[in-house]
Design a protein around this motif. Structure first.
Motif, PDB file in Angstrom:
ATOM      1  N   ASN A   1       8.700  -4.448  29.988  1.00  0.00           N
ATOM      2  CA  ASN A   1       8.970  -3.234  29.937  1.00  0.00           C
ATOM      3  C   ASN A   1       7.979  -2.603  28.813  1.00  0.00           C
ATOM      4  O   ASN A   1       7.303  -1.535  28.863  1.00  0.00           O
ATOM      5  N   ARG A   2       7.945  -3.518  27.532  1.00  0.00           N
ATOM      6  CA  ARG A   2       6.882  -2.869  26.630  1.00  0.00           C
ATOM      7  C   ARG A   2       5.522  -3.012  27.093  1.00  0.00           C
ATOM      8  O   ARG A   2       4.785  -1.856  26.885  1.00  0.00           O
TER       9      ARG A   2
ATOM     10  N   VAL B   1       7.605   0.913  28.852  1.00  0.00           N
ATOM     11  CA  VAL B   1       8.695   1.591  28.901  1.00  0.00           C
ATOM     12  C   VAL B   1       9.496   1.694  27.649  1.00  0.00           C
ATOM     13  O   VAL B   1       9.718   0.666  27.180  1.00  0.00           O
ATOM     14  N   GLN B   2       9.879   2.955  27.311  1.00  0.00           N
ATOM     15  CA  GLN B   2      10.582   3.122  26.128  1.00  0.00           C
ATOM     16  C   GLN B   2      12.227   3.281  26.208  1.00  0.00           C
ATOM     17  O   GLN B   2      12.505   4.484  26.907  1.00  0.00           O
ATOM     18  N   VAL B   3      12.804   2.445  25.932  1.00  0.00           N
ATOM     19  CA  VAL B   3      14.473   2.725  26.097  1.00  0.00           C
ATOM     20  C   VAL B   3      15.130   3.488  24.981  1.00  0.00           C
ATOM     21  O   VAL B   3      14.852   3.050  23.680  1.00  0.00           O
TER      22      VAL B   3
ATOM     23  N   GLU C   1      17.172   5.060  21.898  1.00  0.00           N
ATOM     24  CA  GLU C   1      18.102   4.038  21.175  1.00  0.00           C
ATOM     25  C   GLU C   1      19.566   4.290  21.701  1.00  0.00           C
ATOM     26  O   GLU C   1      20.311   3.305  21.804  1.00  0.00           O
TER      27      GLU C   1
ATOM     28  N   LYS D   1      20.496   4.560  24.777  1.00  0.00           N
ATOM     29  CA  LYS D   1      20.568   4.049  26.047  1.00  0.00           C
ATOM     30  C   LYS D   1      20.463   2.284  26.054  1.00  0.00           C
ATOM     31  O   LYS D   1      20.454   1.679  27.025  1.00  0.00           O
ATOM     32  N   ARG D   2      20.405   1.763  24.803  1.00  0.00           N
ATOM     33  CA  ARG D   2      20.131   0.448  24.813  1.00  0.00           C
ATOM     34  C   ARG D   2      21.263  -0.282  25.208  1.00  0.00           C
ATOM     35  O   ARG D   2      21.014  -1.466  25.830  1.00  0.00           O
TER      36      ARG D   2
ATOM     37  N   VAL E   1      20.483  -1.708  29.244  1.00  0.00           N
ATOM     38  CA  VAL E   1      19.756  -2.775  29.325  1.00  0.00           C
ATOM     39  C   VAL E   1      20.041  -4.109  28.929  1.00  0.00           C
ATOM     40  O   VAL E   1      20.523  -4.258  27.659  1.00  0.00           O
TER      41      VAL E   1
ATOM     42  N   SER F   1      17.036  -4.142  22.580  1.00  0.00           N
ATOM     43  CA  SER F   1      15.855  -3.858  21.981  1.00  0.00           C
ATOM     44  C   SER F   1      14.772  -4.885  22.051  1.00  0.00           C
ATOM     45  O   SER F   1      15.019  -6.034  21.860  1.00  0.00           O
TER      46      SER F   1
END
Length: 206
Positions: A109-110, A114-116, A118, A120-121, A124, A128
């Protein structure tokens, strides 16, 4: 004579993980190299419906997914001593599947940008990227092996992820990561597997 293990791979794929594992197992295997595109998405789908490599077939049993293949081979060939005793497998399973789940997802993802958010962590599995790296660092810090006092299939899988990450700059070169991987790269099976796949890449590009 046909070997009991058939290995479907491409030398520029995660199949390199399984090549290393097979060399650690020390059993004969037949290799079928598949190209990206038609080769993987054609008749091969009858073996692996995902149309991806690696896959092994052992005595008629089809196994896909790198972590599963590593665990399967360790159990199928106990004489190679690539899994701890069943009562000592907590760390073995923990880190093998940590790498297959949170680590791979976070790194990919990184790399994809893809930025999750904070908030919405929790959605996943890895939370983080920073938490994953800190946890991974804890797993290998001050250790020669990730699960106990001897080399196992978990080292093949975790070590491969870290080595790939360091090579492609998707994992920062923390001293614990570098030290752990450098120890694994001295293994004869690692060197032989790398030589075989590197030679295939050279032949494909010539």
């Amino acid at each position: 004579m046909t070997a009991a293990i058939k290995f479907y791979t491409n030398p520029m794929s995660r199949g390199r993980i399984i090549r290393w594992m097979l060399e650690e197992v020390g059993q004969p295997y037949d290799t079928e190299i598949l190209g990206y595109g038609v080769d993987m998405k054609g008749e091969y789908r009858s073996v692996n419906p995902m149309g991806k490599v690696p896959t092994i077939v052992h005595n008629g049993q089809i196994v896909t997914e790198c972590a599963a293949i590593c665990a399967y081979l360790a159990d199928a060939f106990p004489q190679a001593d690539l899994a701890p005793e069943i009562t000592q497998r907590a760390d073995y399973y923990r880190w093998l599947f940590f790498a297959a789940g949170p680590l791979e997802a976070a790194v990919v993802n990184r790399a994809l940008g893809v930025q999750v958010p904070e908030d919405k962590r929790g959605m996943v599995g890895y939370g983080s990227f920073e938490d994953v790296m800190t946890t991974l660092e804890t797993a290998v810090s001050g250790k020669q092996y990730v699960a106990g006092n001897h080399f196992t299939a978990a080292d093949v899988y975790v070590g491969s992820h870290i080595a790939f990450g360091l090579g492609f700059n998707s994992i920062e070169p923390r001293p614990a990561f570098v030290s752990y991987v450098e120890g694994l790269k001295n293994r004869p099976a690692y060197k032989k597997a790398a030589e075989l796949d590197d030679a295939l890449i050279k032949a494909m590009n010539s």
